[in-house]
Design an enzyme around this catalytic site. Structure first.
Site, PDB file in Angstrom:
ATOM      1  N   ASP A 205       0.860  -1.169   0.000  1.00 36.65           N
ATOM      2  CA  ASP A 205       0.000   0.000   0.000  1.00 36.65           C
ATOM      3  C   ASP A 205       0.904   1.229   0.000  1.00 36.65           C
ATOM      4  O   ASP A 205       2.111   1.136   0.246  1.00 36.65           O
ATOM      5  CB  ASP A 205      -0.888  -0.029   1.240  1.00 36.65           C
ATOM      6  CG  ASP A 205      -1.841   1.145   1.306  1.00 36.65           C
ATOM      7  OD1 ASP A 205      -2.319   1.573   0.245  1.00 36.65           O
ATOM      8  OD2 ASP A 205      -2.088   1.638   2.418  1.00 36.65           O
TER       9      ASP A 205
ATOM     10  N   SER B  24     -12.328  12.117  -6.844  1.00 42.75           N
ATOM     11  CA  SER B  24     -11.362  11.608  -7.822  1.00 42.75           C
ATOM     12  C   SER B  24     -11.755  11.931  -9.254  1.00 42.75           C
ATOM     13  O   SER B  24     -10.892  11.961 -10.136  1.00 42.75           O
ATOM     14  CB  SER B  24     -11.231  10.087  -7.655  1.00 42.75           C
ATOM     15  OG  SER B  24     -12.489   9.463  -7.856  1.00 42.75           O
TER      16      SER B  24
ATOM     17  N   THR C 196       1.567  19.076  -6.951  1.00 45.03           N
ATOM     18  CA  THR C 196       1.200  20.433  -7.331  1.00 45.03           C
ATOM     19  C   THR C 196      -0.309  20.592  -7.453  1.00 45.03           C
ATOM     20  O   THR C 196      -1.023  19.657  -7.822  1.00 45.03           O
ATOM     21  CB  THR C 196       1.850  20.806  -8.667  1.00 45.03           C
ATOM     22  OG1 THR C 196       1.427  19.870  -9.666  1.00 45.03           O
ATOM     23  CG2 THR C 196       3.365  20.777  -8.559  1.00 45.03           C
TER      24      THR C 196
ATOM     25  N   ARG D 149      -6.244   3.668  -7.539  1.00 40.33           N
ATOM     26  CA  ARG D 149      -7.696   3.677  -7.415  1.00 40.33           C
ATOM     27  C   ARG D 149      -8.271   2.265  -7.421  1.00 40.33           C
ATOM     28  O   ARG D 149      -9.233   1.962  -8.105  1.00 40.33           O
ATOM     29  CB  ARG D 149      -8.315   4.505  -8.543  1.00 40.33           C
ATOM     30  CG  ARG D 149      -8.117   5.999  -8.390  1.00 40.33           C
ATOM     31  CD  ARG D 149      -8.784   6.489  -7.127  1.00 40.33           C
ATOM     32  NE  ARG D 149      -8.638   7.929  -6.948  1.00 40.33           N
ATOM     33  CZ  ARG D 149      -8.912   8.552  -5.816  1.00 40.33           C
ATOM     34  NH1 ARG D 149      -9.325   7.871  -4.771  1.00 40.33           N
ATOM     35  NH2 ARG D 149      -8.786   9.850  -5.709  1.00 40.33           N
TER      36      ARG D 149
ATOM     37  N   ASP E 282      -1.238  -1.063   6.092  1.00 44.05           N
ATOM     38  CA  ASP E 282      -1.493  -0.603   7.460  1.00 44.05           C
ATOM     39  C   ASP E 282      -2.961  -0.367   7.760  1.00 44.05           C
ATOM     40  O   ASP E 282      -3.305  -0.044   8.889  1.00 44.05           O
ATOM     41  CB  ASP E 282      -0.726   0.703   7.719  1.00 44.05           C
ATOM     42  CG  ASP E 282      -1.298   1.866   6.946  1.00 44.05           C
ATOM     43  OD1 ASP E 282      -1.327   2.979   7.479  1.00 44.05           O
ATOM     44  OD2 ASP E 282      -1.734   1.666   5.797  1.00 44.05           O
TER      45      ASP E 282
END
Length: 1515
Positions: A626, A803, A860, A1044, A1070
């Protein structure tokens, strides 16, 4: 049951806009601003296990059908088919299908059984991750253990031994080894599972305030199975017995939080001020009435003397007194004013495990959510609450969730009694980002009218609190439970705790079967020979045997077969399994005790959860990781900005350091020099900021944006125009967000920000540091402290980031009554929405700066704004309210409405943020790559973020050609064509022969290509028809980044690689969204970071930081694998040599299964004579030290290629054992066969017992010496153990034979040891047995050395002495980089002579490419700009602005990166497919239109953006 048709919210759409005032106050439409997905977003988050029960529009059905299903089987991970009608009926009964939940409404007769109980049964909220219970442990554990074929075999032998006809002398002793191994394994399993049980009990017995003394019609209190009653009774009995035995008189509930009365809300002092405890000019609903009940007492009734409080408006909007609010639609309330409650209902502290579907629950700040709960009301007047989802996705960012608009009046227990409504919910599914339901009720007025209005309100994921999340910054939440236990989303993503077995143990079963085949051959030979000889007659049997046991040759042969099975049983050694359990337990203990893997920050060592797969750690070829919280700290730091075409910020990023290290530069020296310059700049900036304004919220250690020139420009040093630009830019950062300000008292006070994303918190924190401080984000808007002056800005609407949109907007009413839309997002999205043909110079310069920032590995964003007229806003707002109230296709409608207002934007500038990696991540990844391990990143983050992290942590570099796999049309044929196109690059077609070759090839691919793929495309390529081609394409790429992806897609990728290539895999994560991946891999590693422990609970190993993985795998994994492989081979060898000496003896006694050795020899052979050396070989042997293992990671490749344990090695050791058995037996036989055996005292020693003494000790010595030869580490302990084992056989022979109880063995030691022939035979047997092995090892090490042999010689030569002298664990610290004196000195920068222009890492921008990219252009830069002589255009700058030394001021960090453009290598980011500076300047907005409301000059590159900025700040 008849369902109610949803009311049409569109009917009176036009009324929403009527009566709107130009001074419309802030309206927090936060329930409509959600984490939405747009057209294809559902596919990105859809889990493959989704049953697709949602009954939405055709469009939503289409989206859900395409979500996440991969078609075909992936080692158990497969798509579930569309349910049939029969399945739906059964799901309705067992509660797994769509459900309707009733509140204070009797269940229809169709939903009741004949006894009046609900037909539908829902899962309990009690969960169990443990595999066993106290009642099931013994039978279940025995069942698992006897899945091992060896255990079944030995149990069968024990049963045979109880029949004396088969010649077993002591069947009880035969059972001891099996009993020992079963008991030891059971204890180990019990300890492992007990830890899980403790965690389960802590969770199940956690406290929750649940509504009691009311009727939950959805469940039956009598529906308790007999099995559950037995378990409950057993548990109570065990607990009572334990308490009586321990003589402790504790109360049954003592120590539980549930009996501790909760302090009343008004008497508990908040540790911190929440965002809603600050200044507010109106009382909340709570303070207007009585306090919210916080203790388990009946709900108080209104006092007689209390003034009647009018009901709050039906809308969730809040307005100040005296203002004219616009017309607001009444959303109704779930409370039936005509319904009278009993008054007995109360919220009582209870256990999580007692929570049921349909329960009302009250949650408090910092509480963990016990089930999936729909929010009815919160302490916030607007119905908002904030949750931390660290247990779900590993992120500590706060997410905003909203109460139902119809439930906000439900505050107390008595209100819950008076509600009447139903919730029609979709079936439980594992998609964490999607939920659909509808609340339906009849709206009555307070006058007692019997006729009411049927109403409905849609429920989405934004109204749902998921189990495992934590409530933050919210005093309380009241909700109803919709999913419990294993139906909750977190548990559906967790999967079942698997029982893993290591690869060697799985392969060992085949070797055991092989040995069992040899054993059968030996038994058949024995039975046939014995039967034939008995049948012949007239032979020695007539003289030495007293009749036949079977009475017939065939039956005698049959009995001999089973007797031989007992006699030769060591061919399938049960002692091997005992030894392996001991070895693996010790290896787990050493891993746990390794202080180099101890994380002191959390006081957490490396914790093995599964003790039996440590050898798998030494064969890992693919690691799936991950990103957030695993590779990164999830800590964002604002580093740089470009405002009005001027770049600001000094930074030395990890990306720069990583590139410089690969270039052979001394990173420590260079980093220290640059950081010293930055620190000097920091001090200058702090002094300048405090000179402008003594900001009490500015703390020196919090400042990450180091830009002294920004402070100078902010104070007007470069002209009024740039000053206004900087102020407006920071104003945008301070207003366009959804963060919560948390004031920490102190002197001076500190403000911390809780945000939905760490990026957003970093932006607001930077605005705070430069004097634009967010004090409160409440119902009245955002309260700012601007350079010492407080003012409030009304946030009219918030269009949140997702997204699909890749941007976020806030519509704000400024103090001068102007309405401004602030927008921030990805540069490509913002540039496409800028006004056409305007700000051309500013757009080009900003794009250029953003590209330079991105090359430093920074994330950015672009910042823009648009001024709206009052009429334009009111018209748009009416459309937005209609879309937000829609029940069907609400997300799509909101997307369209938001897109319509986010156009004709004016560019303000851009930001650059660094997502800091965990310590040691780049070095660890580089080290693993050198070892031949391939690392794939599977993340839920966006493509741009993954690419940036890939460059920062050494997964990607500029020499790679990046294949961005993105199928926009979602078609199977398009995906196949794209795969074929990329496979042609490598000359491949995706055939079966190529897959077979790929399975046999373990070489790491060349560093020429890398793949980035998103979840939508991944769903397509994981189809059974395309999976093989995709796998072969990934096999040719150095790095693979999957973005994704859902938790189930992560597991599917792991299953594809593990099964398709037949390789060993490791997954590390995690968060709870990583559990499926962790459990699917051969080895699962959970990071016990600050973000939660869900992954650790389901993992095989828990570590504190990603960097510990290198030691776990390269050191302990390699050691464990090599040790275990050598142990097993030597074990088979030693049992073969022992068993075959007995077999050779049978040749000379007609295979009647006479024992060659005394029975104590047979018992002690595996128990004492040969056990210690081989166990300690598996526990302590080391070919090289841990430091050398890390210094030479290439040693790990033998594990990847599985060369330590092969079938060839197995047969070589077997043949060696057979050879040595021949030597040991026939050396003694040849002595006895021709010679006299009469000793000096006249007694003979030619009996069976003495003959066995001549063979047994020699065989034991050969075995122990053989193990010593195969051991790398000859320290005092190993030599001592071998010596003790050798001497023990002499000792036992002497002691045991001195007692008359030894029967025929009496005085064997004295008689045999006193013969010179015994010593001569023993010595020759040892020499002849070990000589071939010694000779072959010598030839191999001298003429055909392994890598480890060469390294060991180098260690002896002192070439690795520096590792010990410097105590350095970093394998790359020496020998990899050239000396500093050998590096040519580069030229210096004109302004800063200390800056070396060769120290120039090139990194790609943080926007997503769309296809395979390669630089076809020159190497002077991405857009052909002449960087050396590039000047800003001064055509439209006023004279006072021309004097500004904008680009001439020294900016070391910016100039250093900018100069590197001259030497850029061909790289993927220069393609015209990438949103580079060149592309952004060419990008024409397709969403811009002429706006009559905004007048701009012909070239407003500077002054039009900020014509009103100064007015805002001076109000």
């Amino acid at each position: 049951m008849a369902t109610l048709a949803p009311p049409s919210f569109e009917e009176n759409a036009g009324e929403l806009g009527e009566g709107a005032s130009p001074t419309t106050p802030a309206k927090r439409l936060r329930w409509a601003t959600q984490y939405k997905k747009g057209k294809s977003g559902n596919k990105k988050r859809m889990s493959i296990m989704d049953r697709l029960h949602h009954r939405g529009s055709h469009n939503s059905e289409k989206k859900r059908d395409s979500g996440g299903s991969m078609g075909g089987d992936l080692d158990g991970i497969q798509e579930e088919p569309e349910p049939t009608q029969d399945q739906e009926d059964s799901e309705e009964i067992d509660g797994t299908g769509p459900r309707t939940i009733f509140f204070n409404i009797p269940l229809p007769a169709a939903l009741l059984d004949e006894d009046g109980n609900p037909l539908t049964s829902f899962r309990r909220n009690k969960i169990r991750t443990a595999k066993y219970t106290p009642l099931s442990f013994v039978p279940k554990n025995l069942w698992f253990q006897f899945h091992n074929v060896a255990n079944v075999y030995f149990l069968f032998l024990i049963i045979l031994a109880f029949f004396s006809i088969f010649g077993a002398s002591n069947p009880g002793l035969n059972a001891v080894p099996l009993i020992v191994i079963v008991v030891l394994t059971s204890v180990k399993d019990a300890i492992e599972d007990f830890r899980r049980t403790i965690l389960d009990n802590e969770l199940n017995n956690s406290a929750i305030h649940r509504l009691v003394d009311w009727s939950n019609v959805n469940v039956s209190t009598e529906d308790i199975s007999m099995w559950r009653r037995i378990k409950k009774a057993s548990t109570r009995l065990v607990v009572r017995t334990y308490r009586l035995m321990s003589k402790k008189n504790k109360n049954a509930d003592e120590g539980h939080e549930t009996n501790v009365p909760r302090q009343s809300y008004e008497t508990t002092e908040n540790r911190r001020q929440s965002a809603f405890s600050g200044r507010s000019n109106r009382d909340s609903f709570v303070s207007a009435r009585e306090d919210i009940q916080m203790t388990p007492v009946p709900s108080p009734l209104p006092r007689a003397d209390q003034q009647e409080i009018l009901d709050r408006p039906a809308t969730a909007f809040s307005y100040e007194h005296g203002e004219n609010a616009p017309f607001a639609k009444k959303f109704g309330t779930l409370i039936n004013p005509n319904l009278q409650g009993s008054g007995n209902a109360r919220f009582h502290s209870d256990y999580w495990k007692n929570v049921q579907v349909g329960d009302f629950v009250r949650l408090y700040n910092d509480d963990q959510i016990p089930a999936d709960v729909i929010i009815l009301s919160t302490s916030d007047p607007d119905g908002a609450c904030y949750v931390e989802t660290k247990n779900l996705d590993g992120e500590t960012n706060l997410k905003v969730r909203h109460a139902l608009r119809s439930g906000k009046q439900i505050k107390h227990a008595r209100d819950c009694e008076k509600t009447e409504f139903t919730i029609e919910s979709e079936a439980p599914h594992p998609n964490l980002y999607q939920y659909s339901a509808v609340a339906r009720w009849t709206q009555y007025n307070s006058k007692g009218d019997s006729q009411g209005e049927e109403m409905a309100e849609p429920i989405s994921i934004n109204n749902l609190l998921l189990r495992g999340c934590n409530l933050r910054n919210t005093d309380w939440v009241l909700g109803v439970v919709v999913f419990t236990g294993y139906d909750t989303k977190i548990m559906m993503n967790a999967g079942i705790t698997p029982s893993k077995r290591s690869r060697i143990i799985r392969e060992l079963n085949w070797n055991v079967v092989t040995n069992f085949g040899l054993l059968l051959i030996m038994c058949i030979v024995s039975g046939l020979t014995e039967g034939i000889i008995w049948g012949q007659g007239d032979n020695t049997i007539d003289f030495f045997e007293f009749g036949s046991i079977g009475g017939a040759p065939a039956l005698d042969g049959f009995i001999t077969f089973w007797a031989a099975l007992i006699l030769f049983q060591n061919m399938v050694p049960i002692s091997l399994y005992i030894s392996l359990e001991i070895i693996k337990t010790c290896q787990a203990f050493f891993i746990y005790s390794d202080t180099f893997m101890y994380y002191d920050k959390l006081d957490y060592p490396c914790t093995p959860k599964s003790w039996n797969i440590s050898d798998d750690l030494g064969q890992i070829e693919y690691i799936f990781s991950d990103k957030t919280g695993t590779l990164t700290q999830n800590v964002m730091e604002f580093k740089k900005a470009t405002i009005n075409g001027v770049p600001y910020g000094e930074a030395y990023t990890e990306a720069q350091a990583g590139m410089q290290k690969r270039q052979g530069i001394d990173v420590e020296k260079e980093g220290a020099r640059v950081r010293a310059e930055i620190e000097k700049a920091r001090l200058g900036m702090l002094a300048g900021l405090r000179k402008i304004h003594d900001n009490q919220y500015l703390h020196d250690d919090d400042l990450t944006f180091i830009a002294p020139d920004f402070v100078s420009d902010l104070s007007g040093g470069s002209g009024e125009e740039q000053q206004r630009a900087n102020e407006q830019f920071m104003m945008a950062l301070a207003l366009c967000h959804t963060v919560i300000a948390d004031i920490v008292p102190g002197d001076p006070p500190r403000i911390e920000f809780k945000a939905q994303s760490p990026d957003e918190a970093a932006l607001v924190a930077t605005a705070r540091d430069v004097g634009f401080t967010v004090l409160e984000y409440g119902q009245d808007g955002i309260r700012l402290n601007v350079q010492g002056t407080e003012r409030t800005y009304r946030v009219l609407n918030t269009l949140e980031f997702n997204s699909t949109r890749k941007r976020m907007s806030a519509i704000v009413r400024m103090p001068d009554n102007r309405i401004i839309l602030f927008c921030k997002g990805a540069d490509s999205m913002i540039y496409s929405r800028l006004s056409s043909d305007e700000q051309s110079e500013l757009r080009r310069e900003t794009a250029e700066h953003l590209e330079l920032f991105a090359r430093e590995g920074l994330r950015t964003l672009c910042i823009a704004q648009r001024e709206l007229s009052e009429d334009e806003y009111q018209k748009w707002n009416a459309e937005h309210e209609i879309a937000s109230a829609a029940i069907t296709d609400r997300e799509d409608k909101l997307e369209v409405v938001a897109d319509s207002i986010e156009r004709d934007l004016t560019l303000l500038g851009g930001t650059a943020i660094e997502d800091r990696l965990q310590e040691g991540v780049p070095d660890t990844i580089a080290l693993l790559a050198e070892a031949g391990i391939k690392l794939w990143v599977l993340t839920g983050d966006k493509v741009e973020t993954a690419i940036n992290i890939g460059f920062s942590c050494n997964l990607l570099n500029n020499d790679m050609e990046l294949i961005v796999f993105k199928i926009d049309d979602g078609q199977h044929a398009s995906a196949e064509a794209e795969l074929d196109k990329h496979l042609k690059i490598f000359g491949m077609t995706g055939s079966d022969d190529e897959l077979k070759a790929a399975k046999n090839s373990h070489e790491p691919p060349a560093s020429t290509h890398a793949i980035v793929i998103d979840g939508d495309s991944l769903k397509l390529v994981l189809d059974v028809e395309l999976r093989q081609k995709f796998l072969l394409l990934c096999k040719q790429c150095k790095s693979v980044l999957c973005c994704r992806v859902s938790p189930a897609q992560k597991a599917a990728v792991v299953a594809m690689v593990k099964g398709g290539l037949d390789v060993m895999t490791l997954s590390i994560g995690d968060g709870a969204n990583d559990i499926a991946m962790i459990q699917e891999a051969d080895v699962g590693v959970g990071i016990a970071g600050e973000e939660g422990r869900q992954a650790v609970m389901s993992s095989d190993y828990g570590i504190g930081q990603f960097r510990f993985l290198q030691r776990l795998v390269l050191v302990h994994g390699r050691w464990s694998y090599r040790r275990l492989a050598e142990t097993i081979a030597n074990f088979f060898y030693k049992n073969v040599i022992w068993t075959f000496t007995i077999f050779w003896y049978q040749i000379y006694c007609n295979f009647d299964q006479t024992y060659l050795y005394d029975y104590t020899y047979i018992l002690l052979f595996n128990l004492a004579f040969t056990s210690l050396p081989i166990i300690f070989l598996g526990v302590l042997d080391q070919d090289v030290s841990d430091k050398v293992s890390l210094a030479v990671p290439q040693l790990y490749r033998r594990g990847i290629e599985r060369k330590e344990w092969t079938q060839t090695k197995f047969w070589l050791y077997m043949l060696d054992g057979i050879y040595q058995s021949l030597i040991c037996f026939y050396m003694a036989y040849l002595l006895f066969e021709p010679a006299t055996t009469v000793t000096t005292n006249g007694l003979q020693i030619d009996d069976r017992q003495r003959f066995g003494v001549y063979i047994g000790p020699a065989a034991v010595i050969c075995i122990n010496m053989y193990i010593l030869i195969n051991t790398y580490r000859w320290d005092w302990l190993m030599v001592l153990l071998v010596s003790i084992s050798i001497l023990l056989v002499w000792f036992w022979t002497g002691v045991y034979s001195s007692f008359t109880g030894s029967s025929y063995f009496y005085k064997s030691a004295i008689q045999c040891f006193g013969q010179p022939s015994f010593w001569a035979t023993t010595f020759l047997s040892i020499i002849l047995s070990l000589l071939p092995r010694f000779f072959i090892k010598t030839i191999q090490k001298v003429y055909f050395p392994y890598d480890v042999d060469i390294v060991r010689e180098q260690v002896q030569a002192g070439k690795f002495a520096y590792l010990d002298s410097h105590d350095n664990d970093d394998s790359n610290s020496k020998g990899s980089s050239a000396a500093s004196s050998d590096i040519a000195q580069p030229s210096k920068h004109f302004h800063y002579p200390s800056v070396s222009e060769d120290l120039r890492p090139i990194y790609p921008p943080s926007v997503a490419p769309t296809s395979t990219t390669h630089n076809p252009r020159s190497q002077n830069g991405s857009d052909g700009t002449d960087y050396t002589h590039h000047q800003r255009s001064l055509e439209h700058i006023s004279p006072v602005q021309q004097t500004r030394p904008s680009m001439d001021r020294p900016r070391p960090s910016y100039d250093r990166i900018r100069a590197s453009m001259d030497q850029i290598r061909p790289s993927y980011e220069q393609s015209n497919d990438f949103t580079s500076a060149a592309m952004l300047t060419r990008l024409e907005s397709t969403r811009s239109r002429p706006s009559p409301n905004l007048s701009r000059s012909a070239n407003p590159s500077r002054n039009t953006s900020y014509n009103h900025a100064n007015n805002d700040l001076c109000e």
